[in-house]
Write a protein that holds these residues in place. Structure first.
Motif, PDB file in Angstrom:
ATOM      1  N   LYS A 161       0.787  -1.044  -0.160  1.00  0.00           N
ATOM      2  CA  LYS A 161       0.206  -0.031  -0.008  1.00  0.00           C
ATOM      3  C   LYS A 161       0.923   1.285   0.088  1.00  0.00           C
TER       4      LYS A 161
ATOM      5  N   TYR B  29      -7.905  17.266   3.522  1.00  0.00           N
ATOM      6  CA  TYR B  29      -8.248  15.845   2.898  1.00  0.00           C
ATOM      7  C   TYR B  29      -7.513  15.757   1.694  1.00  0.00           C
TER       8      TYR B  29
ATOM      9  N   LYS C  58      -6.700  12.554  -1.131  1.00  0.00           N
ATOM     10  CA  LYS C  58      -7.167  11.087  -1.579  1.00  0.00           C
ATOM     11  C   LYS C  58      -6.325  10.776  -3.008  1.00  0.00           C
TER      12      LYS C  58
ATOM     13  N   SER D 287      -5.268   5.422  -1.310  1.00  0.00           N
ATOM     14  CA  SER D 287      -4.647   6.035  -0.236  1.00  0.00           C
ATOM     15  C   SER D 287      -5.142   7.483   0.160  1.00  0.00           C
ATOM     16  N   SER D 288      -5.447   7.779   1.343  1.00  0.00           N
ATOM     17  CA  SER D 288      -5.955   8.956   1.768  1.00  0.00           C
ATOM     18  C   SER D 288      -5.336   9.350   2.977  1.00  0.00           C
ATOM     19  N   THR D 289      -5.241  10.766   3.325  1.00  0.00           N
ATOM     20  CA  THR D 289      -4.880  11.207   4.563  1.00  0.00           C
ATOM     21  C   THR D 289      -5.872  12.346   5.056  1.00  0.00           C
ATOM     22  N   THR D 290      -6.289  12.479   6.255  1.00  0.00           N
ATOM     23  CA  THR D 290      -7.150  13.711   6.765  1.00  0.00           C
ATOM     24  C   THR D 290      -6.305  14.159   8.141  1.00  0.00           C
TER      25      THR D 290
ATOM     26  N   HIS E 215      -4.944  11.628  10.137  1.00  0.00           N
ATOM     27  CA  HIS E 215      -5.331  10.039  10.202  1.00  0.00           C
ATOM     28  C   HIS E 215      -5.170   9.545   8.938  1.00  0.00           C
ATOM     29  N   TYR E 216      -4.592   8.351   8.573  1.00  0.00           N
ATOM     30  CA  TYR E 216      -4.099   7.687   7.471  1.00  0.00           C
ATOM     31  C   TYR E 216      -4.776   6.457   7.256  1.00  0.00           C
ATOM     32  N   LYS E 217      -5.106   6.420   5.882  1.00  0.00           N
ATOM     33  CA  LYS E 217      -6.042   5.205   5.505  1.00  0.00           C
ATOM     34  C   LYS E 217      -5.672   4.815   4.074  1.00  0.00           C
ATOM     35  N   THR E 218      -5.358   3.211   3.823  1.00  0.00           N
ATOM     36  CA  THR E 218      -5.011   2.895   2.546  1.00  0.00           C
ATOM     37  C   THR E 218      -5.644   1.428   2.430  1.00  0.00           C
ATOM     38  N   LYS E 219      -6.243   1.420   1.247  1.00  0.00           N
ATOM     39  CA  LYS E 219      -6.932   0.341   0.716  1.00  0.00           C
ATOM     40  C   LYS E 219      -6.690  -0.367  -0.755  1.00  0.00           C
TER      41      LYS E 219
END
Length: 211
Positions: A59, A168, A170, A185-188, A206-210
């Motif tokens: 990721k 935000y 993405k 992949s995104s970050t807020t 906050h980080y998020k990956t899919k």
């Protein structure tokens, strides 16, 4: 071998019997098929092992290194209980691609939000990040003041001395590891600006990956 057996395999004149030659060709063809099938299976297993280990899709990660308040202008309209606000932020990001192949991402936008309402944005053009490369990104986000006029909570927030904002970003794209794999992949980042002292006093990301 007795005379009758030899006669079964040889035709008059010492030549091999046609049925014997046909059987031999079929056997060789069958052996070739088995060998080809075994090679294909071994290659398939090799690609599968490489895909699950060395070339396994990983990721990409967006990291916010810093957010800096570059400009802040505030004026009040007491009679109308309105605030005229100008805010410019600089976000220093980095995107790391841990894969052994390139990561191609689509064009997108970074947004600046106030309590869920988008009040500013900046374009992020499409691009490619090479194998195991970390790409820096500097994004300038400016509040569009006309989008805040209708927000009744802004006046009370600014009068209390604080302004909550959210950035935000993405990225969506693909990595090609044996086959195409879609990645998001995104970050807020939740920000808090001290209006009286004109500085950024708090930042939580906050980080998020899919895959």
């Amino acid at each position: 071998m007795d005379l009758e057996s030899r006669q079964g395999k040889e035709s008059p004149g010492g030549m091999a019997h046609p049925n014997y030659r046909s059987s031999s060709k079929k056997k060789r063809a069958r052996n070739c098929c088995f060998i080809s099938l075994a090679v294909l299976i071994l290659l398939g297993l090799l690609f599968l092992i490489l895909g699950l280990t060395v070339f396994k899709a990983k990721k990409p990660v967006i990291t916010v290194n810093s957010v800096v308040l570059r400009d802040l202008g505030v004026s009040f309209d007491i009679t109308r209980l309105q605030v005229h606000l100008n805010v410019t932020l600089q976000a220093d990001l980095s995107v790391r691609n841990p894969n052994r192949v390139g990561f191609n991402y689509d064009s997108t936008s970074a947004t600046l939000q106030y309590k869920g309402q988008v009040v500013g944005d900046a374009p992020v053009p499409a691009g490619k990040i090479g194998s195991r490369e970390t790409r820096p990104m500097n994004i300038i986000l400016t509040v569009m003041a006309d989008r805040l006029f209708s927000n009744s909570g802004l006046y009370s927030d600014v009068m209390s001395g604080g302004l909550p904002l959210t950035t935000y970003v993405k990225l969506s794209g693909v990595v090609h590891v044996l086959f195409k794999i879609h990645v998001k992949s995104s970050t807020t980042c939740d920000l808090y600006i001290d209006v009286l002292n004109r500085k950024l006093v708090n930042q939580t990301c906050h980080y998020k990956t899919k895959l």
